[in-house]
Design an enzyme around this catalytic site. Structure first.
Site, PDB file in Angstrom:
ATOM      1  N   SER A  67      18.200  19.620 -14.581  1.00 40.01           N
ATOM      2  CA  SER A  67      17.200  20.675 -14.661  1.00 40.01           C
ATOM      3  C   SER A  67      17.861  21.936 -15.204  1.00 40.01           C
ATOM      4  CB  SER A  67      16.596  20.953 -13.278  1.00 40.01           C
ATOM      5  OG  SER A  67      15.849  22.159 -13.291  1.00 40.01           O
ATOM      6  N   HIS A  93       0.830  -1.208   0.000  1.00 40.78           N
ATOM      7  CA  HIS A  93       0.000   0.000   0.000  1.00 40.78           C
ATOM      8  C   HIS A  93       0.870   1.266   0.000  1.00 40.78           C
ATOM      9  CE1 HIS A  93      -3.232  -2.794   1.166  1.00 40.78           C
ATOM     10  NE2 HIS A  93      -2.357  -3.248   2.046  1.00 40.78           N
TER      11      HIS A  93
END
Length: 475
Positions: free
Chosen positions: A282, A152
């Site tokens: 970036s 989960h």
């Protein structure tokens, strides 16, 4: 290179030259011509009026296609197969009368596509084998390095880094088995005729059914197939396309799952994909080391998955013996599904071969959650020391909730072990021994060993040459 027209990035940026060549116009139409040669050869072998000189003339021009002439004919005739028949006939004047004798357009279209699908699946199989090999090597290296498990996307019982990689690898072995199955099931359409009845060939052989069947067998054999589809309409069953793209979508799904895991692990600073010395993460944030290859795997895989419904829809709408709405759709879906999966697997292999592991970060993250992860072992040890299981379970639950509150509400360290050590009910338990991470991963390391020996080793033996070369990955 022209820069004033749209170019498909799958061909120009992502997929290999090898896969792109398979679905090129040159390969397609050379295969058409090869099929016309094989048809002529088989017809001559069976006594039809086709001369060896005509066959040799056809054979000499299999690859020397005048695309400009074919394009001119198609603008006039509005029929691509007839355009190429005329262009071929211009180059082979003596053979012109017997080109395409008794055949329908789908003789070349379908049979060529089946050959291209076969070769493309073989390439995908090799790509899968190479990626499996890379993941297996990584799994072996880190077979026993404990790491926090997740269910989960919440902390769960520890596994090992190698065991998690084995999960990714096992998905690909299942995909490879599916690819091999589809290859084994692939057949030729051969000489089935205009609506699949072989009426034209029956006419050529004066009603001799045995000769018609023998022609079909011979052409299929020349194509490299040992069998043909039992019955067809005008095309080979479009069920085949649906089955093939389903397999390719399965590969894409496997890759997407693994690449997503890697992106999450990169976020946790536990694993990192390859990052070149001069690579920029970036344009604004110079420190960034983004998982761009894994992101690209996900983006391309998602595209392939989006193609999965098309072949099924096409199959469902092939009224009676065939409708032509399949053609334009399949020109897009089949090549792009293969090119997309090819690109995904090139990236996946590249990432798997260069994965960077940060054991200290993994250990720190594990330590932060380890007290919770060890509660089951602590419970069993306390029961074995004579405690009451239900009472002990309640005590652990209460202490765990209190420790969790310290972490979540106050940002303080996890003090569960200290709380348990202060509880006389657990006095007989050696907590340091119970929370040893290496003893909480079960059979993870052994499962990796068994998986590599029983599942991966035969694949490595069968595809020994698959890892010999690696096409360049443009990132």
């Amino acid at each position: 290179m022209s820069h004033d027209r749209y170019e498909n990035p799958l061909e120009t940026r992502y997929a290999s030259a090898e896969m792109s060549e398979l679905w090129s116009a040159q390969r397609k139409h050379s295969t058409w011509r090869q099929l016309w040669v094989w048809l002529a050869e088989a017809q001559a072998e069976m006594g039809l009026p086709v001369s060896q000189a005509q066959i040799e003339e056809l054979r000499a021009h299999i690859h020397t296609i005048d695309f400009a002439a074919a394009d001119k004919y198609e603008r006039e005739l509005r029929h691509d197969v007839m355009a190429h028949i005329h262009a071929y006939g211009d180059q082979c004047p003596s053979a012109r009368p017997i080109i395409h004798l008794g055949a329908t357009s789908q003789y070349v279209n379908c049979n060529a596509e089946l050959m291209l699908i076969r070769e493309s699946l073989e390439l995908v199989a090799r790509r899968l084998a190479a990626t499996i090999d890379a993941l297996a090597t990584f799994a072996q290296t880190y077979r026993d390095l404990p790491t926090l498990g997740f269910t989960h996307l919440q902390p769960a019982q520890p596994v090992t880094v190698g065991k998690r990689a084995a999960l990714w690898c096992y998905d690909l072995t299942l995909d490879l088995a599916d690819v091999e199955h589809r290859l084994a099931q692939l057949k030729a359409r051969s000489t089935k005729g205009t609506t699949g009845t072989q009426a034209s060939f029956l006419h050529l052989f004066d009603g001799d059914h045995a000769k018609v069947r023998e022609l079909e067998r011979r052409v299929a054999a020349k194509m490299g197939f040992d069998s043909t589809y039992a019955v067809t309409g005008q095309t080979y069953p479009r069920k085949i396309d649906a089955q093939v793209v389903d397999v390719l979508a399965g590969v894409a799904a496997s890759a997407h799952k693994a690449a997503t895991d890697l992106r999450i692990l990169a976020h946790r600073k536990e694993l990192e994909e390859p990052f070149e010395k001069q690579q920029i993460g970036s344009s604004a944030m110079a420190y960034k080391r983004n998982p761009m290859r894994s992101e690209r795997i996900c983006g391309l895989a998602r595209f392939v998955l989006s193609l999965q419904s098309n072949p099924g829809d096409t199959l469902a709408t092939q009224w009676m013996e065939r409708t032509l709405d399949d053609s334009s759709n399949r020109r897009l879906v089949l090549p792009q599904a293969f090119l997309g999966v090819d690109a995904v697997l090139l990236l996946y292999r590249n990432v798997a071969e260069g994965l960077v592991v940060y054991p200290e970060v993994i250990a720190r993250n594990l330590r932060e959650e380890l007290p919770f992860m060890a509660t089951e072992n602590i419970l069993m040890a306390a029961v074995q020391a004579g405690g009451d299981r239900q009472d002990l379970h309640e005590r652990i639950r209460v202490h765990s909730q209190a420790a969790a509150a310290e972490v979540k509400q106050h940002g303080r360290p996890n003090d569960l072990l200290a709380r348990l050590a202060a509880d006389q009910a657990f006095a007989a338990v050696d907590l340091a021994e119970v929370v040893d991470a290496a003893k909480l991963t079960g059979r993870s390391a052994e499962q990796v060993d068994e998986f590599l020996a029983e599942v991966v080793a035969p694949i490595r033996d069968h595809y020994a040459d698959a890892t010999a070369t690696e096409p360049e990955v443009r990132v």
